[in-house]
Design an enzyme around this catalytic site. Sequence first.
Site, mmCIF file in Angstrom:
data_model
loop_
_atom_site.group_PDB
_atom_site.id
_atom_site.type_symbol
_atom_site.label_atom_id
_atom_site.label_comp_id
_atom_site.label_asym_id
_atom_site.label_seq_id
_atom_site.Cartn_x
_atom_site.Cartn_y
_atom_site.Cartn_z
ATOM 1 N N TRP A 39 -1.897 -5.292 7.792
ATOM 2 C CA TRP A 39 -3.063 -6.188 7.779
ATOM 3 C C TRP A 39 -4.264 -5.387 8.267
ATOM 4 O O TRP A 39 -4.467 -5.177 9.462
ATOM 5 C CB TRP A 39 -2.764 -7.382 8.677
ATOM 6 C CG TRP A 39 -3.634 -8.554 8.441
ATOM 7 C CD1 TRP A 39 -4.884 -8.555 7.890
ATOM 8 C CD2 TRP A 39 -3.317 -9.905 8.741
ATOM 9 N NE1 TRP A 39 -5.365 -9.825 7.835
ATOM 10 C CE2 TRP A 39 -4.424 -10.681 8.355
ATOM 11 C CE3 TRP A 39 -2.215 -10.542 9.310
ATOM 12 C CZ2 TRP A 39 -4.459 -12.056 8.511
ATOM 13 C CZ3 TRP A 39 -2.256 -11.921 9.470
ATOM 14 C CH2 TRP A 39 -3.358 -12.661 9.075
ATOM 15 N N THR B 162 0.844 -1.192 0.000
ATOM 16 C CA THR B 162 0.000 0.000 0.000
ATOM 17 C C THR B 162 0.876 1.238 0.000
ATOM 18 O O THR B 162 1.984 1.217 0.510
ATOM 19 C CB THR B 162 -0.857 -0.044 1.284
ATOM 20 O OG1 THR B 162 -1.785 -1.090 1.142
ATOM 21 C CG2 THR B 162 -1.566 1.253 1.577
HETATM 22 N N1 ASP Z 1 -3.764 -2.119 4.709
HETATM 23 C C1 ASP Z 1 -4.081 -2.660 3.414
HETATM 24 C C2 ASP Z 1 -5.363 -3.457 3.516
HETATM 25 O O1 ASP Z 1 -5.547 -4.158 4.481
HETATM 26 C C3 ASP Z 1 -3.002 -3.539 2.874
HETATM 27 C C4 ASP Z 1 -1.649 -2.912 2.842
HETATM 28 O O2 ASP Z 1 -1.311 -2.086 3.658
HETATM 29 O O3 ASP Z 1 -0.895 -3.241 1.942
HETATM 30 O O4 ASP Z 1 -6.132 -3.398 2.601
#
Ligand code: ASP
Length: 339
Positions: free
Chosen positions: A250, A198
């Site tokens: 996560w 992300t």
């Molecule tokens: N936080 C994002 C999600 O859970 C994933 C990530 O940070 O890459 O969609």
Amino acid sequence: MKLTSAVMLGLASLSSGAAAAAEVSPLLVIHGGAGVERKDFSAAEERAARAALTEALRQGHQALAAGKPALDAVTAAITVLENDPTFNAGRGAVFTHDGKNELDSSLMDGATLRAGAVAGVHTVKNPILLARAVMEHSPHVMMVGQGAEMFAAEQKIELVDPSYFRTEKRWEQLQRALKEEAAGQAHVDLETAKHFGTVGAVALDSQGKLAAGTSTGGMTNKRYGRVGDSPIIGAGTYATGNCAVSGTGWGEFYIRLAAAHEICARMQYLKETPAQAGEEVIVKRVPALGGDGGAIVLSADGTAATPFNTEGMYRGWIGADGVPHVAIFADEKLKMPGE
Ligand code: ASP
């Protein structure tokens, strides 16, 4: 820089309402996701990631150096990272269980507490621009799916064929995740959850105002219209007059802890520094629940932190001198402003 900015901010607040507020030393901090591991990529991919982070910092810095608001720096930096296939946002987003790319994004203006967010879009080239349009050109904070895409078309936001987002590397990650699942592992197990990536940005502009933004493809093999923390104000993104946060990791755990808001609340009420609040929420509380990830945290006094509890997190910052600082792995020391 910390002292100078704090003094300047003090002056700015004393003179609030006066025509000319004192200028603050601007700062931009970005991330390209936690969970990155050395064994996951080649030297060429590592170089490409560092170059993309550097370019995102430069674009954001250009906005800040031109006296533009923090929101512009956040939007500019995230757009660069969304366009780069290295990261799990925009082009290069991870695949859902059904082999699609569903994108989530949000941003927040600390000075006004205005916010915009989109979730589950699959034809919007730069979801961060749509999140910003939701904030600026609608009475709403969050739009999802088809409605969000209709709004994008109305706002003349660039739309692309869903195939634009596809990269082979992400496709292979999905195939691996499907195999693990077929072998009887939980559908979001640790192996899958490692593939984060992300992107996010937090900025402090020359007026002393803060903004935060986040953009993602979510998690590999997600299904049932799953939405993570990234587009949820207070979970993956939050900004106030004192604090700006963008998270990565996560997402379910970040939602349950209202992680981004929690960090800002600790800074505001407990007077913790970005490093202290980040450590408590990201390094202690997220893993205590069973999650992992990281965040970038910026305070209005110009101090910043990049806490994470994984082997690496793409990250970087740039201050008024325009020199980009970039790091990926945990053993690479990145001295932060105010440290
Ligand atoms: N936080 C994002 C999600 O859970 C994933 C990530 O940070 O890459 O969609």
